[in-house]
Design an enzyme around this catalytic site. Structure first.
Site, PDB file in Angstrom:
ATOM      1  N   GLU A 264     -30.964  19.206  12.990  1.00 16.23           N
ATOM      2  CA  GLU A 264     -30.668  18.720  14.328  1.00 16.23           C
ATOM      3  C   GLU A 264     -29.925  19.728  15.195  1.00 16.23           C
ATOM      4  O   GLU A 264     -28.949  19.384  15.858  1.00 16.23           O
ATOM      5  CB  GLU A 264     -29.856  17.435  14.211  1.00 16.23           C
ATOM      6  CG  GLU A 264     -28.441  17.585  13.590  1.00 16.23           C
ATOM      7  CD  GLU A 264     -28.369  17.443  12.068  1.00 16.23           C
ATOM      8  OE1 GLU A 264     -29.380  17.726  11.395  1.00 16.23           O
ATOM      9  OE2 GLU A 264     -27.300  17.058  11.568  1.00 16.23           O
ATOM     10  N   HIS A 288     -35.545  11.099  13.708  1.00 18.96           N
ATOM     11  CA  HIS A 288     -34.303  11.287  12.952  1.00 18.96           C
ATOM     12  C   HIS A 288     -33.470  12.434  13.551  1.00 18.96           C
ATOM     13  O   HIS A 288     -32.296  12.252  13.867  1.00 18.96           O
ATOM     14  CB  HIS A 288     -34.639  11.556  11.482  1.00 18.96           C
ATOM     15  CG  HIS A 288     -33.435  11.825  10.635  1.00 18.96           C
ATOM     16  ND1 HIS A 288     -32.864  10.859   9.844  1.00 18.96           N
ATOM     17  CD2 HIS A 288     -32.694  12.942  10.455  1.00 18.96           C
ATOM     18  CE1 HIS A 288     -31.809  11.367   9.230  1.00 18.96           C
ATOM     19  NE2 HIS A 288     -31.697  12.641   9.572  1.00 18.96           N
ATOM     20  N   GLU A 289     -34.090  13.572  13.724  1.00 21.38           N
ATOM     21  CA  GLU A 289     -33.325  14.723  14.242  1.00 21.38           C
ATOM     22  C   GLU A 289     -32.845  14.452  15.665  1.00 21.38           C
ATOM     23  O   GLU A 289     -31.733  14.827  16.043  1.00 21.38           O
ATOM     24  CB  GLU A 289     -34.159  16.010  14.172  1.00 21.38           C
ATOM     25  CG  GLU A 289     -34.704  16.368  12.787  1.00 21.38           C
ATOM     26  CD  GLU A 289     -33.697  16.237  11.654  1.00 21.38           C
ATOM     27  OE1 GLU A 289     -32.479  16.386  11.891  1.00 21.38           O
ATOM     28  OE2 GLU A 289     -34.122  15.955  10.510  1.00 21.38           O
ATOM     29  N   HIS A 292     -29.735  12.354  15.796  1.00 18.18           N
ATOM     30  CA  HIS A 292     -28.502  13.108  15.541  1.00 18.18           C
ATOM     31  C   HIS A 292     -27.844  13.582  16.846  1.00 18.18           C
ATOM     32  O   HIS A 292     -26.664  13.950  16.836  1.00 18.18           O
ATOM     33  CB  HIS A 292     -28.790  14.339  14.682  1.00 18.18           C
ATOM     34  CG  HIS A 292     -28.753  14.093  13.200  1.00 18.18           C
ATOM     35  ND1 HIS A 292     -27.665  13.557  12.558  1.00 18.18           N
ATOM     36  CD2 HIS A 292     -29.664  14.355  12.225  1.00 18.18           C
ATOM     37  CE1 HIS A 292     -27.904  13.494  11.247  1.00 18.18           C
ATOM     38  NE2 HIS A 292     -29.123  13.961  11.026  1.00 18.18           N
ATOM     39  N   GLU A 311     -25.452  10.877   8.495  1.00 16.82           N
ATOM     40  CA  GLU A 311     -26.833  10.620   8.065  1.00 16.82           C
ATOM     41  C   GLU A 311     -27.212   9.136   7.988  1.00 16.82           C
ATOM     42  O   GLU A 311     -28.345   8.775   8.295  1.00 16.82           O
ATOM     43  CB  GLU A 311     -27.105  11.316   6.733  1.00 16.82           C
ATOM     44  CG  GLU A 311     -26.994  12.839   6.794  1.00 16.82           C
ATOM     45  CD  GLU A 311     -27.946  13.505   7.786  1.00 16.82           C
ATOM     46  OE1 GLU A 311     -28.931  12.876   8.212  1.00 16.82           O
ATOM     47  OE2 GLU A 311     -27.681  14.675   8.142  1.00 16.82           O
ATOM     48  N   ASP A 368     -23.257  20.562  -0.811  1.00 17.08           N
ATOM     49  CA  ASP A 368     -24.659  20.206  -1.041  1.00 17.08           C
ATOM     50  C   ASP A 368     -24.812  19.155  -2.138  1.00 17.08           C
ATOM     51  O   ASP A 368     -25.814  18.457  -2.194  1.00 17.08           O
ATOM     52  CB  ASP A 368     -25.466  21.443  -1.426  1.00 17.08           C
ATOM     53  CG  ASP A 368     -26.298  21.934  -0.257  1.00 17.08           C
ATOM     54  OD1 ASP A 368     -25.952  21.582   0.891  1.00 17.08           O
ATOM     55  OD2 ASP A 368     -27.275  22.665  -0.484  1.00 17.08           O
ATOM     56  N   TYR A 376     -27.663   8.658   3.206  1.00 17.01           N
ATOM     57  CA  TYR A 376     -28.786   8.263   4.060  1.00 17.01           C
ATOM     58  C   TYR A 376     -29.111   6.777   3.900  1.00 17.01           C
ATOM     59  O   TYR A 376     -29.098   6.018   4.852  1.00 17.01           O
ATOM     60  CB  TYR A 376     -30.040   9.061   3.690  1.00 17.01           C
ATOM     61  CG  TYR A 376     -29.991  10.517   4.085  1.00 17.01           C
ATOM     62  CD1 TYR A 376     -30.595  10.955   5.255  1.00 17.01           C
ATOM     63  CD2 TYR A 376     -29.363  11.472   3.287  1.00 17.01           C
ATOM     64  CE1 TYR A 376     -30.578  12.292   5.624  1.00 17.01           C
ATOM     65  CE2 TYR A 376     -29.332  12.813   3.646  1.00 17.01           C
ATOM     66  CZ  TYR A 376     -29.942  13.220   4.816  1.00 17.01           C
ATOM     67  OH  TYR A 376     -29.902  14.536   5.177  1.00 17.01           O
TER      68      TYR A 376
HETATM   69  N1  BES Z   1     -28.877  17.307   8.858  1.00 18.17           N
HETATM   70  C1  BES Z   1     -29.934  17.070   7.941  1.00 18.17           C
HETATM   71  C2  BES Z   1     -30.260  18.242   7.077  1.00 18.17           C
HETATM   72  C3  BES Z   1     -29.135  18.780   6.214  1.00 18.17           C
HETATM   73  C4  BES Z   1     -28.140  17.981   5.719  1.00 18.17           C
HETATM   74  C5  BES Z   1     -29.134  20.101   5.883  1.00 18.17           C
HETATM   75  C6  BES Z   1     -27.127  18.516   4.939  1.00 18.17           C
HETATM   76  C7  BES Z   1     -28.133  20.640   5.101  1.00 18.17           C
HETATM   77  C8  BES Z   1     -27.120  19.836   4.629  1.00 18.17           C
HETATM   78  C9  BES Z   1     -31.204  16.597   8.641  1.00 18.17           C
HETATM   79  O1  BES Z   1     -30.958  15.819   9.759  1.00 18.17           O
HETATM   80  C10 BES Z   1     -31.967  15.725   7.685  1.00 18.17           C
HETATM   81  O2  BES Z   1     -31.432  14.724   7.299  1.00 18.17           O
HETATM   82  N2  BES Z   1     -33.186  16.102   7.328  1.00 18.17           N
HETATM   83  C11 BES Z   1     -34.028  15.360   6.430  1.00 18.17           C
HETATM   84  C12 BES Z   1     -35.061  14.588   7.170  1.00 18.17           C
HETATM   85  C13 BES Z   1     -34.774  13.170   7.426  1.00 18.17           C
HETATM   86  C14 BES Z   1     -35.961  12.475   8.052  1.00 18.17           C
HETATM   87  C15 BES Z   1     -34.219  12.377   6.281  1.00 18.17           C
HETATM   88  C16 BES Z   1     -34.796  16.347   5.571  1.00 18.17           C
HETATM   89  O3  BES Z   1     -34.706  17.537   5.855  1.00 18.17           O
HETATM   90  O4  BES Z   1     -35.472  15.931   4.657  1.00 18.17           O
HETATM   91 ZN    ZN Z   2     -30.188  13.934   9.203  1.00 13.27          ZN
END
Ligand code: BES
Ligand code: ZN
Length: 596
Positions: A264, A288-289, A292, A311, A368, A376
């Site tokens: 995002e 989703h993005e 954010h 999330e 991580d 989520y």
């Molecule tokens: N902000 C996240 C990606 C992220 C979170 C990167 C934590 C590094 C550390 C992004 O918004 C996200 O949640 N992406 C998901 C997609 C979503 C539809 C669940 C993904 O990349 O799978």
């Molecule tokens: Zn996200």
């Protein structure tokens, strides 16, 4: 009152920017695509109102060349590296110090950066670079206060090889120029994890007045078609929770090695090309993005222990946008697939595991580690429970106020729970009891009051699956107009291993092996490994060679290594394709495939 047992301290930053005001960043960098290095300087405008003697910044694998405070060279010190966190850079400052300038270069282990050779891009013509700063990787390309609790504005000057274009999470140009010099401005304060840069052969097409898409030239038309409704999506989101406050909303489609689905980055969502399915069926990832832009970028989790505030809210908001645009029978499929993920993830982590609490405890760990389905899905289901229990109108009014009252600020889990208590629950003791908040936030597993959605479309899918398992030929199944989600549910709930004959008959009817839909392909390949359906292997190899999305790679390699025979194949393929994956994907896959 909810009081956090520890004072809210961000344990993943070594910076002391909580006591020194970091007002603005002025970044000036050169991107050397051959050396794979970023080289330049960062000027931090500070206000040392607490009269602190040194400024500490986060760095990771950076070489510091020199540091100046208000144009005077100073003696700085770089600590030795701490696991996950990197090295604190100590800079002596005075009460009156205003500008801290750091000349630096990135290192070969910069975790945020992926440098691609031309053959790793879609068009295979030019090299490409992109960053992924969340959670704590901004420090590997900018010396900065790298915690979600510190916000700053920025301008940047970025020099790239002529012929390539640079983009950032900021106001930017829409065309290439002949100088290779691009300038950017972000005048809304953002945290470091939203700093983003991409460099490559890129072109732009607009969607409407405030939205558009960037991609490699060979990808732009497909991407533009897939994202046709993104402009409407922004309008829909605004109807729900108030104005979009970032000016433009554009999407950048990255090469296939991008390790996540989407990121995002403000004004410019980064996304994987694996959502370009040709039928707009995976565009909820953009919802989703986009969401954010409220939950996360506007109101930001104070620490990575509060990650569900980013999330969980965003998943909830994503599904509300999708419901507005495509109806509740559609968004209910997203809720149900999410619920299935939650159940599976709780089983993997263990139903008593503290990692299944909403409030995480990531001290001493890689943030991580918190990147599971819990923030989520448990997060979004908790919000759905509040919605159902309090009533949608009341909850929507509450959420809108929440975004307004906390705009451009950070928030802890406890502050949110207090706000919920005084702003929504008030003296409704029945509601308070019904929600059982402590069990959700400070307890493991899936609480008994977890909501489930109606199974209108999926129960039909269940019927068709049953018929298939009772030997009805696949082509006689009623599958017309099924979306990706119905297909996913159809395949997910198959018995653990189908026979090679069953796999073959499905494949002949529906051609799963060669599907252009990445979600279905990934699941199909996992099933193929389980069933030893070798016919799918060449397509699987092709998928593994280009796609870098961890969400796909981890379960697929994970399935292969379960069986000694396939573990050999996993190793062989991984050794060939590892270089195509992002450093962060390499780290997690090394553990899975090479057991490092
Ligand atoms: N902000 C996240 C990606 C992220 C979170 C990167 C934590 C590094 C550390 C992004 O918004 C996200 O949640 N992406 C998901 C997609 C979503 C539809 C669940 C993904 O990349 O799978
Ligand atoms: Zn996200």
């Amino acid at each position: 009152m909810y009081v956090d047992s520890m004072v809210q301290k961000d344990v993943h930053t070594l910076s002391n920017a909580d006591v020194i005001e970091m007002q603005h960043l002025d970044l000036d960098i050169d991107v050397d695509m051959e050396k794979k290095q970023i080289n330049g300087f960062a000027v931090w405008k500070i206000n040392n109102r607490n009269k602190i003697h040194e400024l500490k910044l986060d760095t990771y694998d950076l070489t510091i060349d020199s540091v100046f405070v208000d144009n005077k060279s100073v003696t700085w010190k770089l600590d030795s590296q701490i696991k996950f966190l990197g090295s604190a850079l100590h800079i002596p400052i005075k009460d009156s110090s205003r500008f801290v300038k750091i000349h630096y270069k990135t290192g070969p282990d910069a975790r945020a950066l992926q440098w691609l050779a031309p053959d790793q891009t879609h068009d295979k013509r030019s090299p490409f670079l992109y960053t992924q700063s969340e959670s704590i990787y901004a420090r590997s390309w900018i010396p900065c206060p790298d915690g979600p609790g510190v916000r700053f504005t920025y301008i940047a000057r970025v020099e790239v090889p002529v012929g390539l274009m640079a983009l950032m999470s900021a106001e930017n140009a829409y065309e290439k120029n002949d100088s290779g010099i691009y300038t950017f401005k972000m005048d809304i304060p953002i945290p470091a994890y939203l700093m983003a840069l991409a460099v490559g052969d890129l072109t732009f097409k607009s969607i409407d007045e405030r939205t558009g898409v960037f991609a490699e030239p060979g990808m732009i038309d497909k991407a533009r078609w897939e994202f046709e409704n993104v402009g409407k999506m922004v309008n829909n989101a605004e109807q729900l929770y108030g104005p979009y406050r970032w000016g433009r909303y554009d999407v950048l489609v990255l090469p296939p090695g991008f390790p996540i689905g989407g990121m995002e980055n403000p004004r410019l969502t980064f996304c994987t090309p694996t959502i370009i399915a040709g039928d707009r069926s995976l565009v909820s990832l953009i919802a989703h993005e986009l969401a954010h832009s409220w939950s996360g970028n506007l109101v930001t989790n104070a620490t990575w222990d509060d990650f569900w505030l980013n999330e969980g809210f965003t998943d909830y908001f994503e599904r509300r946008i999708t419901e507005q645009m495509l109806g509740s029978s559609y968004s209910d499929m997203l809720w149900e697939l999410g619920y299935q993920d939650l159940v599976e993830n709780v089983n993997e982590l263990g139903p008593r595991s503290k990692d299944t609490w909403l409030k995480l405890d990531l001290k001493g760990r890689d943030p991580d580690d918190g990147l599971t389905d819990i923030p989520y899905e448990k997060g979004s289901h908790f919000l759905k429970l509040i919605e159902i229990s309090a009533g949608r109108d009341k909850f929507d009014r509450f959420l809108k106020r929440y975004f307004d009252d906390h705009a451009f600020k950070t928030i802890t889990t406890e502050a949110f729970l207090n706000y919920l208590d005084t702003g929504l629950i008030k003296d409704d003791t029945v509601l308070r009891k019904k929600l059982n908040i402590r069990e959700w936030v400070y307890g493991p597993g899936i609480p008994a009051n977890c909501p489930r959605v109606p199974q209108e479309r999926f129960s039909k899918v269940d019927d068709e699956r049953d018929r298939f398992l009772n030997d009805v030929p696949p082509l006689q199944l009623a599958t017309v107009n099924w979306t990706s989600h119905e297909w996913l549910h159809f395949l997910r709930k198959m018995p653990p291993a189908l026979s090679a004959n069953q796999m073959k008959s499905l494949d002949i009817a529906f051609n799963f092996t060669n599907t252009g839909n990445s979600e279905i392909a990934d699941l199909w390949f996992i099933m193929s490994v389980r069933a030893n359906y070798t016919f799918a292997y060449p397509a699987m190899e092709n998928f593994l060679s280009s796609v870098g999305r961890r969400k796909f790679l981890e379960p697929l390699y994970g399935e292969m290594v379960k069986n000694p025979k396939n573990a050999e194949m996993a190793k062989r393929l991984y050794e060939r394709f590892r270089k195509n994956y992002h450093p962060l994907a390499q780290e997690s896959l090394d553990k899975i495939v090479l057991k490092k």
